[in-house]
Design a protein around this motif. Structure first.
Motif, PDB file in Angstrom:
ATOM      1  N   MET A   2      -6.292   6.190  19.880  1.00 38.20           N
ATOM      2  CA  MET A   2      -7.116   7.370  19.602  1.00 38.20           C
ATOM      3  C   MET A   2      -8.572   6.966  19.547  1.00 38.20           C
ATOM      4  SD  MET A   2      -6.474   8.165  15.527  1.00 38.20           S
ATOM      5  CE  MET A   2      -7.770   9.408  15.464  1.00 38.20           C
ATOM      6  N   THR A   3      -9.435   7.930  19.846  1.00 36.83           N
ATOM      7  CA  THR A   3     -10.880   7.706  19.772  1.00 36.83           C
ATOM      8  C   THR A   3     -11.532   8.891  19.081  1.00 36.83           C
ATOM      9  OG1 THR A   3     -10.819   6.518  21.883  1.00 36.83           O
ATOM     10  CG2 THR A   3     -12.977   7.181  21.067  1.00 36.83           C
ATOM     11  N   ARG A   4     -12.452   8.580  18.210  1.00 35.41           N
ATOM     12  CA  ARG A   4     -13.274   9.604  17.589  1.00 35.41           C
ATOM     13  C   ARG A   4     -14.722   9.137  17.589  1.00 35.41           C
ATOM     14  NH1 ARG A   4      -9.440  12.107  18.481  1.00 35.41           N
ATOM     15  NH2 ARG A   4      -8.238  13.515  17.141  1.00 35.41           N
TER      16      ARG A   4
ATOM     17  N   THR B  68     -10.067  -3.461  18.687  1.00 34.46           N
ATOM     18  CA  THR B  68     -10.717  -2.255  18.171  1.00 34.46           C
ATOM     19  C   THR B  68     -12.164  -2.165  18.663  1.00 34.46           C
ATOM     20  OG1 THR B  68      -9.321  -2.291  16.208  1.00 34.46           O
ATOM     21  CG2 THR B  68     -11.375  -1.025  16.070  1.00 34.46           C
ATOM     22  N   ILE B  69     -12.540  -0.960  19.059  1.00 32.02           N
ATOM     23  CA  ILE B  69     -13.911  -0.696  19.499  1.00 32.02           C
ATOM     24  C   ILE B  69     -14.642   0.079  18.410  1.00 32.02           C
ATOM     25  CG2 ILE B  69     -15.355   0.532  21.175  1.00 32.02           C
ATOM     26  CD1 ILE B  69     -13.046   0.133  23.203  1.00 32.02           C
ATOM     27  N   ALA B  70     -15.797  -0.428  18.007  1.00 29.28           N
ATOM     28  CA  ALA B  70     -16.702   0.310  17.121  1.00 29.28           C
ATOM     29  C   ALA B  70     -18.087   0.107  17.714  1.00 29.28           C
ATOM     30  CB  ALA B  70     -16.624  -0.213  15.692  1.00 29.28           C
ATOM     31  N   ALA B  71     -18.614   1.154  18.340  1.00 30.19           N
ATOM     32  CA  ALA B  71     -19.858   1.038  19.102  1.00 30.19           C
ATOM     33  C   ALA B  71     -20.847   2.087  18.626  1.00 30.19           C
ATOM     34  CB  ALA B  71     -19.584   1.208  20.592  1.00 30.19           C
ATOM     35  N   SER B  72     -22.017   1.635  18.202  1.00 33.70           N
ATOM     36  CA  SER B  72     -23.000   2.573  17.655  1.00 33.70           C
ATOM     37  C   SER B  72     -24.295   2.550  18.460  1.00 33.70           C
ATOM     38  CB  SER B  72     -23.296   2.214  16.192  1.00 33.70           C
ATOM     39  OG  SER B  72     -23.899   0.938  16.092  1.00 33.70           O
TER      40      SER B  72
ATOM     41  N   THR C 288     -24.864   4.095   6.482  1.00 35.09           N
ATOM     42  CA  THR C 288     -25.895   3.283   7.113  1.00 35.09           C
ATOM     43  C   THR C 288     -25.887   1.891   6.498  1.00 35.09           C
ATOM     44  OG1 THR C 288     -27.520   4.093   5.523  1.00 35.09           O
ATOM     45  CG2 THR C 288     -27.381   5.262   7.622  1.00 35.09           C
ATOM     46  N   GLY C 289     -26.177   0.892   7.338  1.00 39.43           N
ATOM     47  CA  GLY C 289     -26.296  -0.472   6.831  1.00 39.43           C
ATOM     48  C   GLY C 289     -25.088  -1.354   7.056  1.00 39.43           C
ATOM     49  N   ILE C 290     -23.900  -0.769   7.267  1.00 42.39           N
ATOM     50  CA  ILE C 290     -22.755  -1.622   7.571  1.00 42.39           C
ATOM     51  C   ILE C 290     -22.721  -1.869   9.080  1.00 42.39           C
ATOM     52  CG2 ILE C 290     -21.453  -0.767   5.593  1.00 42.39           C
ATOM     53  CD1 ILE C 290     -19.653   0.750   7.541  1.00 42.39           C
ATOM     54  N   THR C 291     -22.085  -2.940   9.477  1.00 46.50           N
ATOM     55  CA  THR C 291     -22.109  -3.338  10.883  1.00 46.50           C
ATOM     56  C   THR C 291     -20.916  -2.784  11.659  1.00 46.50           C
ATOM     57  OG1 THR C 291     -20.814  -5.373  10.597  1.00 46.50           O
ATOM     58  CG2 THR C 291     -23.204  -5.494  10.197  1.00 46.50           C
ATOM     59  N   GLU C 292     -21.058  -2.824  12.986  1.00 49.04           N
ATOM     60  CA  GLU C 292     -19.944  -2.433  13.858  1.00 49.04           C
ATOM     61  C   GLU C 292     -18.726  -3.303  13.590  1.00 49.04           C
ATOM     62  OE1 GLU C 292     -22.707  -1.084  17.708  1.00 49.04           O
ATOM     63  OE2 GLU C 292     -21.732  -3.053  17.659  1.00 49.04           O
ATOM     64  N   LYS C 293     -18.930  -4.598  13.394  1.00 46.08           N
ATOM     65  CA  LYS C 293     -17.819  -5.498  13.099  1.00 46.08           C
ATOM     66  C   LYS C 293     -17.109  -5.094  11.809  1.00 46.08           C
ATOM     67  CE  LYS C 293     -19.528  -9.748  15.339  1.00 46.08           C
ATOM     68  NZ  LYS C 293     -20.026 -11.128  15.081  1.00 46.08           N
ATOM     69  N   GLN C 294     -17.873  -4.679  10.819  1.00 46.97           N
ATOM     70  CA  GLN C 294     -17.265  -4.265   9.557  1.00 46.97           C
ATOM     71  C   GLN C 294     -16.463  -2.977   9.726  1.00 46.97           C
ATOM     72  OE1 GLN C 294     -20.997  -4.373   7.327  1.00 46.97           O
ATOM     73  NE2 GLN C 294     -20.190  -6.034   6.035  1.00 46.97           N
TER      74      GLN C 294
ATOM     75  N   THR D 260     -18.839   5.496  18.077  1.00 47.06           N
ATOM     76  CA  THR D 260     -17.552   5.719  18.720  1.00 47.06           C
ATOM     77  C   THR D 260     -16.565   4.668  18.236  1.00 47.06           C
ATOM     78  OG1 THR D 260     -18.526   6.706  20.694  1.00 47.06           O
ATOM     79  CG2 THR D 260     -16.321   5.777  20.921  1.00 47.06           C
ATOM     80  N   MET D 261     -15.409   5.139  17.769  1.00 40.06           N
ATOM     81  CA  MET D 261     -14.346   4.266  17.267  1.00 40.06           C
ATOM     82  C   MET D 261     -13.076   4.517  18.081  1.00 40.06           C
ATOM     83  SD  MET D 261     -15.150   5.011  13.235  1.00 40.06           S
ATOM     84  CE  MET D 261     -15.566   6.725  13.648  1.00 40.06           C
ATOM     85  N   ASP D 262     -12.638   3.488  18.774  1.00 45.29           N
ATOM     86  CA  ASP D 262     -11.445   3.556  19.615  1.00 45.29           C
ATOM     87  C   ASP D 262     -10.481   2.497  19.093  1.00 45.29           C
ATOM     88  OD1 ASP D 262      -9.525   3.658  21.602  1.00 45.29           O
ATOM     89  OD2 ASP D 262     -10.935   3.512  23.265  1.00 45.29           O
ATOM     90  N   PHE D 263      -9.299   2.919  18.672  1.00 44.94           N
ATOM     91  CA  PHE D 263      -8.407   1.984  17.997  1.00 44.94           C
ATOM     92  C   PHE D 263      -6.943   2.414  18.163  1.00 44.94           C
ATOM     93  CE2 PHE D 263     -10.092   5.212  15.209  1.00 44.94           C
ATOM     94  CZ  PHE D 263      -8.987   5.732  14.552  1.00 44.94           C
TER      95      PHE D 263
END
Length: 360
Positions: A229-231, A188-192, A161-167, A215-218
């Motif tokens: 891959m996406t997880r 890269t996709i990092a969507a919360s 918790t506390g880190i950003t999607e960009k990070q 969701t992380m798609d990279f």
């Protein structure tokens, strides 16, 4: 790949010569990674570039004549070969060319008194030859996917918790580079949280919060070939609703993976997963196709789509990525890459798919 592949493409089209400008197709037939174009006829295979890439082209493209256009004009080597080969019909990549580029080519042909040459639109004739991968190509994709697996394992230990999607996105890309990637194969996709309801969300400054889906798609490139891959994980403890959504997507993917086999159409494979999601009551929340081919481009044909009538064949490399997306709530996608085999498929993505809860 190489001269033989170029000649195979040439002889599959009603043309006397090929004029290739698509970066992936130039690499496919010539191994060329720079800027310029490739000309192929029965008599010669030629790479035309400028002085920035000449040395590299000579190293990358054995069997190809390398010409520099800097001092003699961009189209001069092409026009010289068209005259020497007495070309009647020239095949161009109409899906790659802009209207401006096409108009300029026609203008220059007229100026060179070559207006009698017929232009044939190649459409997908070149990219169709990339659908079934060689063992060398599959090995490169397999390694790219392995790099993604390693990066995912490392990023899991950094999530909190506390880190950003960009990070999160930056960490994934850094880890892929450290593991040997040439570069990323797409943004890269990092969507919360509610952002995870957007399949192609752009990472923001939003911080990870307890109760979020993430969701992380990279993907990355290795020897020019792409991985994907996406997880999806949960930050904190998953709610019953989150567990139901996740398990539905996972069941849909497992059902598709178990049912894939040569001879099915892309539409039939798509239906294997879509039926599971629809029966669970989430049919309206799965809007995209089940999968797409990967190779030198991240999105290639054929795919597992509701409209794909073509049959899948051994050697194709395709993603399997069902998802459920609920506006103002969140979403889940799970994506693996498979190689179609004679019996079914081989999954070359090995990251765990059990629902992971991040309690940091």
């Amino acid at each position: 790949m190489g001269k033989e592949k170029g000649k195979e493409i040439l002889h599959s089209a009603p043309v006397d010569a090929l004029f290739l400008t698509n970066a992936a197709n130039m690499r496919f037939v010539a191994g060329f990674t720079g800027e310029g174009y490739v000309y192929i006829s029965d008599n010669i295979s030629m790479v035309v570039t400028d002085s920035r890439y000449t040395i590299a082209a000579k190293e990358e493209c054995p069997g190809f004549y390398v010409a520099e256009w800097d001092k003699i004009g961009y189209y001069t080597p092409l026009f010289e070969m068209l005259q020497k080969d007495r070309v009647v019909t020239l095949g161009i990549e109409d899906k790659e060319m802009t209207v401006s580029d096409y108009q300029n080519l026609i203008k220059r042909l007229n100026e060179a008194k070559l207006s009698e040459i017929k232009i044939e639109m190649l459409a997908d004739k070149v990219t169709e030859h990339r659908a079934i991968k060689s063992e060398e190509e599959i090995a490169a994709i397999r390694q790219a996917e392995k790099i993604g697996d390693q990066a995912y394992k490392r990023v899991l230990s950094e999530l909190k918790t506390g880190i950003t999607e960009k990070q999160v996105a930056a960490l994934i890309e850094f880890f892929m580079k450290e593991e040997g990637a040439e570069g990323i194969s797409f943004d890269t996709i990092a969507a919360s949280g509610i952002h995870s309801a957007m399949p192609h969300a752009v990472p923001t400054d939003k911080v990870l919060e307890r109760g979020d889906f993430l969701t992380m798609d990279f993907g990355c490139r290795y020897r020019g070939y792409c991985s994907d891959m996406t997880r999806t994980v949960v930050i904190g403890e998953a709610s019953d609703r989150q567990k139901k959504i996740y398990e539905t997507v996972l069941t849909a993917q497992k059902t598709a993976l178990a049912g894939i086999r040569p001879g099915l159409t892309g539409k039939e494979v798509d239906a294997l997963a879509r039926d599971v999601i629809e029966k669970a009551g989430f049919g309206e929340n799965f809007g995209h196709s089940l999968g797409h081919s990967v190779g030198l481009d991240i999105h290639e044909k054929p795919g597992f789509t509701t409209k794909e009538k073509g049959m899948i064949c051994p050697g194709m490399v395709i993603t399997v990525e069902p998802g459920i997306y609920i506006e103002n709530y969140g979403g889940v996608r799970i994506e693996d890459v498979v190689v179609i085999t004679e019996e079914g498929c081989e999954n070359i993505t090995h990251s765990p798919k059990n629902l992971i809860e991040i309690n940091k």
